[in-house]
Motif scaffolding. Structure first.
Motif, PDB file in Angstrom:
ATOM      1  N   ALA A  46      38.178   0.979  16.084  1.00  0.00           N
ATOM      2  CA  ALA A  46      37.668   2.109  15.309  1.00  0.00           C
ATOM      3  C   ALA A  46      36.165   2.003  15.083  1.00  0.00           C
ATOM      4  CB  ALA A  46      38.391   2.187  13.964  1.00  0.00           C
ATOM      5  N   LEU A  47      35.682   0.821  14.780  1.00  0.00           N
ATOM      6  CA  LEU A  47      34.249   0.656  14.537  1.00  0.00           C
ATOM      7  C   LEU A  47      33.439   0.867  15.818  1.00  0.00           C
ATOM      8  CD1 LEU A  47      34.241  -2.330  12.024  1.00  0.00           C
ATOM      9  CD2 LEU A  47      33.949   0.099  11.536  1.00  0.00           C
ATOM     10  N   ALA A  48      34.006   0.447  16.951  1.00  0.00           N
ATOM     11  CA  ALA A  48      33.333   0.711  18.231  1.00  0.00           C
ATOM     12  C   ALA A  48      33.269   2.215  18.501  1.00  0.00           C
ATOM     13  CB  ALA A  48      34.072  -0.003  19.361  1.00  0.00           C
ATOM     14  N   GLU A  49      34.348   2.928  18.190  1.00  0.00           N
ATOM     15  CA  GLU A  49      34.362   4.383  18.374  1.00  0.00           C
ATOM     16  C   GLU A  49      33.390   5.076  17.429  1.00  0.00           C
ATOM     17  OE1 GLU A  49      38.266   6.079  18.152  1.00  0.00           O
ATOM     18  OE2 GLU A  49      38.550   5.825  20.298  1.00  0.00           O
ATOM     19  N   LEU A  50      33.319   4.599  16.196  1.00  0.00           N
ATOM     20  CA  LEU A  50      32.375   5.176  15.234  1.00  0.00           C
ATOM     21  C   LEU A  50      30.937   5.003  15.716  1.00  0.00           C
ATOM     22  CD1 LEU A  50      33.979   4.066  11.851  1.00  0.00           C
ATOM     23  CD2 LEU A  50      33.635   6.427  12.591  1.00  0.00           C
ATOM     24  N   ALA A  51      30.640   3.831  16.258  1.00  0.00           N
ATOM     25  CA  ALA A  51      29.301   3.579  16.795  1.00  0.00           C
ATOM     26  C   ALA A  51      29.001   4.511  17.967  1.00  0.00           C
ATOM     27  CB  ALA A  51      29.179   2.119  17.227  1.00  0.00           C
ATOM     28  N   GLU A  52      30.014   4.776  18.793  1.00  0.00           N
ATOM     29  CA  GLU A  52      29.836   5.688  19.926  1.00  0.00           C
ATOM     30  C   GLU A  52      29.568   7.115  19.447  1.00  0.00           C
ATOM     31  OE1 GLU A  52      29.403   6.957  23.765  1.00  0.00           O
ATOM     32  OE2 GLU A  52      29.504   4.902  22.990  1.00  0.00           O
ATOM     33  N   ARG A  53      30.281   7.557  18.410  1.00  0.00           N
ATOM     34  CA  ARG A  53      30.038   8.897  17.857  1.00  0.00           C
ATOM     35  C   ARG A  53      28.611   9.002  17.328  1.00  0.00           C
ATOM     36  NH1 ARG A  53      34.264   8.825  19.931  1.00  0.00           N
ATOM     37  NH2 ARG A  53      36.257   9.702  19.239  1.00  0.00           N
ATOM     38  N   GLU A  54      28.144   7.930  16.721  1.00  0.00           N
ATOM     39  CA  GLU A  54      26.777   7.942  16.193  1.00  0.00           C
ATOM     40  C   GLU A  54      25.758   8.011  17.324  1.00  0.00           C
ATOM     41  OE1 GLU A  54      23.902   5.252  13.265  1.00  0.00           O
ATOM     42  OE2 GLU A  54      26.073   4.925  13.292  1.00  0.00           O
ATOM     43  N   ARG A  55      25.979   7.253  18.391  1.00  0.00           N
ATOM     44  CA  ARG A  55      25.056   7.293  19.528  1.00  0.00           C
ATOM     45  C   ARG A  55      25.033   8.681  20.169  1.00  0.00           C
ATOM     46  NH1 ARG A  55      27.066   2.009  20.386  1.00  0.00           N
ATOM     47  NH2 ARG A  55      28.722   2.784  21.768  1.00  0.00           N
ATOM     48  N   GLU A  56      26.181   9.345  20.165  1.00  0.00           N
ATOM     49  CA  GLU A  56      26.262  10.688  20.727  1.00  0.00           C
ATOM     50  C   GLU A  56      25.699  11.752  19.794  1.00  0.00           C
ATOM     51  OE1 GLU A  56      30.522   9.845  23.052  1.00  0.00           O
ATOM     52  OE2 GLU A  56      30.436  11.079  21.221  1.00  0.00           O
ATOM     53  N   ASN A  57      25.393  11.367  18.553  1.00  0.00           N
ATOM     54  CA  ASN A  57      24.975  12.306  17.515  1.00  0.00           C
ATOM     55  C   ASN A  57      26.020  13.414  17.364  1.00  0.00           C
ATOM     56  OD1 ASN A  57      23.213  13.133  15.470  1.00  0.00           O
ATOM     57  ND2 ASN A  57      22.143  14.556  16.834  1.00  0.00           N
ATOM     58  N   CYS A  58      27.277  13.000  17.267  1.00  0.00           N
ATOM     59  CA  CYS A  58      28.418  13.919  17.235  1.00  0.00           C
ATOM     60  C   CYS A  58      28.417  14.737  15.945  1.00  0.00           C
ATOM     61  CB  CYS A  58      29.719  13.118  17.341  1.00  0.00           C
ATOM     62  SG  CYS A  58      31.206  14.112  17.190  1.00  0.00           S
ATOM     63  N   HIS A  59      28.500  16.058  16.072  1.00  0.00           N
ATOM     64  CA  HIS A  59      28.567  16.935  14.907  1.00  0.00           C
ATOM     65  C   HIS A  59      29.923  17.630  14.783  1.00  0.00           C
ATOM     66  CE1 HIS A  59      24.439  16.417  13.669  1.00  0.00           C
ATOM     67  NE2 HIS A  59      24.044  16.607  14.915  1.00  0.00           N
ATOM     68  N   ASP A  60      30.872  17.226  15.621  1.00  0.00           N
ATOM     69  CA  ASP A  60      32.253  17.693  15.474  1.00  0.00           C
ATOM     70  C   ASP A  60      32.892  16.806  14.404  1.00  0.00           C
ATOM     71  OD1 ASP A  60      35.013  18.010  15.647  1.00  0.00           O
ATOM     72  OD2 ASP A  60      34.984  18.362  17.801  1.00  0.00           O
ATOM     73  N   ILE A  61      33.056  17.349  13.196  1.00  0.00           N
ATOM     74  CA  ILE A  61      33.467  16.523  12.062  1.00  0.00           C
ATOM     75  C   ILE A  61      34.852  15.926  12.272  1.00  0.00           C
ATOM     76  CG2 ILE A  61      34.391  18.457  10.729  1.00  0.00           C
ATOM     77  CD1 ILE A  61      32.584  15.299   9.399  1.00  0.00           C
TER      78      ILE A  61
ATOM     79  N   ALA B 242      34.347  13.028  14.641  1.00  0.00           N
ATOM     80  CA  ALA B 242      33.590  11.961  13.982  1.00  0.00           C
ATOM     81  C   ALA B 242      34.464  11.184  12.999  1.00  0.00           C
ATOM     82  CB  ALA B 242      32.388  12.547  13.253  1.00  0.00           C
ATOM     83  N   ALA B 243      35.375  11.888  12.308  1.00  0.00           N
ATOM     84  CA  ALA B 243      36.203  11.242  11.288  1.00  0.00           C
ATOM     85  C   ALA B 243      37.442  10.568  11.871  1.00  0.00           C
ATOM     86  CB  ALA B 243      36.635  12.285  10.253  1.00  0.00           C
ATOM     87  N   HIS B 244      37.803  10.908  13.104  1.00  0.00           N
ATOM     88  CA  HIS B 244      39.040  10.406  13.703  1.00  0.00           C
ATOM     89  C   HIS B 244      39.127   8.876  13.758  1.00  0.00           C
ATOM     90  CE1 HIS B 244      42.180   9.659  16.696  1.00  0.00           C
ATOM     91  NE2 HIS B 244      42.641  10.874  16.415  1.00  0.00           N
ATOM     92  N   PRO B 245      38.070   8.161  14.173  1.00  0.00           N
ATOM     93  CA  PRO B 245      38.190   6.697  14.245  1.00  0.00           C
ATOM     94  C   PRO B 245      38.499   6.049  12.904  1.00  0.00           C
ATOM     95  CG  PRO B 245      36.298   7.443  15.506  1.00  0.00           C
ATOM     96  CD  PRO B 245      36.783   8.621  14.735  1.00  0.00           C
ATOM     97  N   PHE B 246      37.845   6.516  11.833  1.00  0.00           N
ATOM     98  CA  PHE B 246      38.124   5.896  10.534  1.00  0.00           C
ATOM     99  C   PHE B 246      39.534   6.236  10.065  1.00  0.00           C
ATOM    100  CE2 PHE B 246      37.804   5.103   5.950  1.00  0.00           C
ATOM    101  CZ  PHE B 246      37.252   3.833   5.983  1.00  0.00           C
ATOM    102  N   GLY B 247      40.007   7.431  10.411  1.00  0.00           N
ATOM    103  CA  GLY B 247      41.390   7.757  10.121  1.00  0.00           C
ATOM    104  C   GLY B 247      42.354   6.825  10.838  1.00  0.00           C
ATOM    105  N   SER B 248      42.066   6.536  12.102  1.00  0.00           N
ATOM    106  CA  SER B 248      42.918   5.626  12.881  1.00  0.00           C
ATOM    107  C   SER B 248      42.910   4.223  12.290  1.00  0.00           C
ATOM    108  CB  SER B 248      42.444   5.583  14.331  1.00  0.00           C
ATOM    109  OG  SER B 248      42.555   6.862  14.930  1.00  0.00           O
ATOM    110  N   LEU B 249      41.753   3.795  11.828  1.00  0.00           N
ATOM    111  CA  LEU B 249      41.635   2.481  11.190  1.00  0.00           C
ATOM    112  C   LEU B 249      42.523   2.401   9.954  1.00  0.00           C
ATOM    113  CD1 LEU B 249      38.250   0.690  10.409  1.00  0.00           C
ATOM    114  CD2 LEU B 249      40.021   0.896   8.686  1.00  0.00           C
TER     115      LEU B 249
END
Length: 273
Positions: free
Chosen positions: A140-155, A158-165
């Motif tokens: 999940a933390l690796a996915e969160l970092a990837e969303r940040e690098r992509e500057n993802c604005h699809d909420i 963006a929230a899916h990895p922490f939900g999975s965690l």
């Protein structure tokens, strides 16, 4: 964790608050006993909710103590502990270590580097004990970092990895309740992530830091849209929660889930008016 999953204390009865506080103080004690002073500093109300929920479901033998502590040296505090308290303490350390690691890698914060090193050995032991949860946190933390690098604005994305965690952390035992707990943890985790993004929005904008809500910030009725997303996500969590056969401390759990999680949000809205 972020400290949003807390009780609306004025609405709790005296006995209900005593139970809630007892589990909170019990978790504090176990963090100190199992993980030292640094572990104790990671204490959150979010993990207290996890202890309350799983204790309500599984009803393990729970010990009552009255102990003095560093914060309250003059008077003994009422504490409740069981095997789920130890589980929550371990999950707290797992999350805190990776939070320290992220702070060190992103901002080179010296306290984060020290904390990461102090907790490294404890994390290794927790990984051996709970490999499924540890894998979920890492992924999940690796996915969160990837969303940040992509500057993802699809909420939602963006929230899916922490939900999975959170989904995996809420599954203490792989049994007939696991799927409901997993779905509940998933939606609650998404709620926490979106709420944290909302609370940090102005600061992140000033500092030019990533925030998935920045694209919406300042647009017409943007706060109403954020509230709609938060409310819808929490309703999904609540629907799963109500499927669980909770009886013990049910009033406290509902207080947290239906009222307490909104307290910081409502305080911010009143401050901004």
């Amino acid at each position: 964790m972020f400290g949003y999953v807390t009780a609306n204390k004025p609405e709790l009865k005296i006995r209900e608050f005593a139970r809630y506080r007892g589990f909170y103080c019990g978790l504090c004690r176990r963090l100190h006993q199992n993980h030292g002073r640094l572990g104790q500093l990671t204490l959150t109300y979010d993990m207290t909710f996890l202890v309350l929920l799983l204790s309500s479901l599984y009803e393990p033998e729970t010990a009552e103590h009255r102990k003095r502590c560093l914060i309250h040296p003059a008077r003994k505090q009422f504490m409740l502990t069981n095997e789920i308290t130890d589980y929550a303490a371990d999950m707290n350390i797992l999350l805190t270590h990776d939070h320290f690691r992220d702070d060190w890698e992103d901002e080179k914060k010296i306290p984060a580097f020290i904390g990461m090193k102090v907790l490294a050995g404890k994390k290794r032991r927790i990984i051996k004990k709970y490999p499924r949860q540890a894998r979920a946190v890492e992924h999940a933390l690796a996915e969160l970092a990837e969303r940040e690098r992509e500057n993802c604005h699809d909420i939602d994305a963006a929230a899916h990895p922490f939900g999975s965690l959170m989904a995996e952390l809420f599954v203490w035992k792989e049994d007939p309740l696991q799927q409901i707990l997993r779905m509940f943890g998933f939606y609650l985790g998404k709620f926490i992530y979106i709420m944290d993004a909302y609370m940090d929005l102005e600061e992140d904008r000033r500092k030019n830091c990533y925030n998935p809500l920045l694209e919406e910030y300042g647009k017409e009725a943007w706060e109403d849209r954020v509230h709609e997303i938060l409310d819808g996500t929490l309703r999904m969590a609540a629907a799963e929660f109500e499927k669980l056969p909770c009886e013990q401390d049910l009033a406290v759990l509902r207080n947290i889930l239906y009222e307490g999680v909104w307290t910081k949000y409502e305080r911010k809205r009143k401050h901004d008016e």
